[in-house]
Design a protein around this motif. Structure first.
Motif, mmCIF file in Angstrom:
data_model
loop_
_atom_site.group_PDB
_atom_site.id
_atom_site.type_symbol
_atom_site.label_atom_id
_atom_site.label_comp_id
_atom_site.label_asym_id
_atom_site.label_seq_id
_atom_site.Cartn_x
_atom_site.Cartn_y
_atom_site.Cartn_z
ATOM 1 N N LYS A 1 6.982 0.584 -8.670
ATOM 2 C CA LYS A 1 7.820 1.363 -7.778
ATOM 3 C C LYS A 1 8.348 0.531 -6.623
ATOM 4 N N ARG A 2 7.746 -0.652 -6.425
ATOM 5 C CA ARG A 2 8.192 -1.502 -5.323
ATOM 6 C C ARG A 2 8.858 -2.756 -5.832
ATOM 7 N N GLY B 1 0.809 -1.211 0.000
ATOM 8 C CA GLY B 1 0.000 0.000 0.000
ATOM 9 C C GLY B 1 0.843 1.262 0.000
ATOM 10 N N ARG B 2 0.167 2.387 -0.109
ATOM 11 C CA ARG B 2 0.866 3.667 -0.192
ATOM 12 C C ARG B 2 1.497 4.101 1.127
ATOM 13 N N GLU B 3 1.157 3.402 2.207
ATOM 14 C CA GLU B 3 1.763 3.702 3.498
ATOM 15 C C GLU B 3 2.679 2.562 3.949
ATOM 16 N N ARG C 1 9.241 -5.463 -1.099
ATOM 17 C CA ARG C 1 9.916 -4.350 -1.778
ATOM 18 C C ARG C 1 11.308 -4.730 -2.270
ATOM 19 N N PRO D 1 -5.013 1.835 3.019
ATOM 20 C CA PRO D 1 -4.415 2.657 1.956
ATOM 21 C C PRO D 1 -4.419 1.865 0.652
ATOM 22 N N ARG E 1 -3.413 0.222 -2.972
ATOM 23 C CA ARG E 1 -2.146 -0.327 -3.477
ATOM 24 C C ARG E 1 -1.427 0.738 -4.275
ATOM 25 N N GLN E 2 -0.092 0.765 -4.083
ATOM 26 C CA GLN E 2 0.684 1.686 -4.894
ATOM 27 C C GLN E 2 1.110 0.993 -6.181
ATOM 28 N N ASP E 3 1.668 1.760 -7.107
ATOM 29 C CA ASP E 3 2.148 1.208 -8.365
ATOM 30 C C ASP E 3 3.205 0.151 -8.063
#
Length: 348
Positions: free
Chosen positions: A345-346, A244-246, A280, A338, A340-342
């Protein structure tokens, strides 16, 4: 351990190969035996074990991973600052090189060479373990293409493995001081309503956000989260934070808890930290976290599964897929996590 990366390697260019290893491993290995496997110009996996008088079991495991991965070839590196220039150590290095060659050959993997190096830094001295006469200096690891790629990926490069271990090294005084708070906050063992699990997830999110803003959690809050993650609904939901973004906020909290909580509460924080680091692409931190977790509880199901995945070279993006379970649980509990982020990027 890493997998499936383009690797600029040729048997006649050991200086470049050796310079690449710190970026691939994520730290500068010392007193180590490293095995890198290759197939069609790509690295299959890179494995490291401590040098010891008896390497039989570690070599068995390395060879098994190399064979299962279907690698065609491998290169071994012995990092031994004290023994690299020691005449009495030459026979030991040659012996282990021969043993590894025989074991790999029996499994259909060609050992291209075994190199001995005193230190993996610019100007380090290397030579072939078989005494073939080849020798030279290591290229600057910080100037290697893999080091540049690691920086662009946002992956941290540790100076030494001890630096990674310090991230999860428990503070015994702090842990003991938290024990009473944990006992006061501990659940009674009965299945709690979903509303209680939802409240616990939300509190963990609030504590992580506060920590990211410089607010150290009170003992009561840290104990509450430490007890909350022993509830499988809470713990499994919180795995979703790794994608997630956090994610960074959550990982900082898991690391603090890993250093602060006593057993048996500590193991869940360690596994959450391992999952976040693995997702990550931080294999070194995932590895030391899982090692500590399994020392706390050798039968912890998630720790065992993640450790097996790491040892077999499973890619971070495959691990990140497991976080979907956390989002499904959050939806069932009525918790808003939060987004999910792209994933690019991880990527590890």
């Amino acid at each position: 351990m890493t997998t499936d990366r383009t690797f600029d390697f040729h048997p006649s260019r050991p200086a470049a190969l050796l310079a690449t290893l710190p970026a691939v491993l994520g730290f500068v290995p010392e007193r180590s035996l490293v095995l890198a496997t290759f197939d069609d110009g790509h690295v299959g996996c890179v494995m490291r074990v401590d040098l010891s008088d008896d390497l039989s079991d570690p070599l068995d495991q390395m060879v098994e991973v190399a064979a299962v991965g279907g690698s065609a070839a491998a290169v071994a590196v012995i990092v031994d600052e004290d023994g690299a220039a020691c005449r009495m150590c030459v026979d030991d290095h040659r012996w282990w090189a021969l043993v590894l060659d025989e074991m790999l050959t029996a499994r259909g993997v060609d050992l291209l060479a075994t190199y001995v190096v005193d230190r993996l830094e610019a100007g380090g001295q290397w030579h072939r373990a078989d005494g073939a006469g080849d020798s030279g200096m290591v290229d600057d690891p910080m100037s290697s293409p893999m080091a540049a790629a690691a920086v662009l990926d946002g992956r941290r490069l540790y100076a030494r493995r001890t630096e990674v271990q310090a991230v999860v090294e428990v503070d015994p005084v702090r842990a003991e001081s938290l024990r009473m708070s944990l006992l006061d906050a501990e659940h009674d063992g009965e299945l709690r309503p979903d509303a209680d699990a939802r409240r616990d997830v939300e509190q963990a999110l609030a504590v992580a956000r506060g920590l990211s803003e410089g607010m150290l959690p009170a003992d009561e809050d840290l104990a509450a989260v430490g007890c909350a993650i022993t509830d499988t609904r809470v713990r499994d939901t919180l795995y979703a934070l790794a994608v997630g973004r956090e994610a960074d906020r959550a990982e900082a909290l898991w690391a603090m808890m890993a250093r602060s909580l006593p057993n048996p509460w500590r193991v869940e924080a360690l596994v959450l930290l391992a999952f976040s680091a693995y997702a990550r692409g931080d294999g070194p931190l995932a590895g030391v976290s899982l090692e500590a977790a399994l020392n706390c509880d050798a039968n912890h199901r998630m720790a065992v599964m993640l450790d097996q995945a790491l040892q077999s070279g499973m890619r971070p993006e495959q691990i990140r897929d497991l976080a979907q379970t956390g989002y499904r649980l959050a939806k069932r509990l009525g918790v808003r996590l939060p987004p999910r982020q792209d994933v690019d990027k991880r990527a590890g």
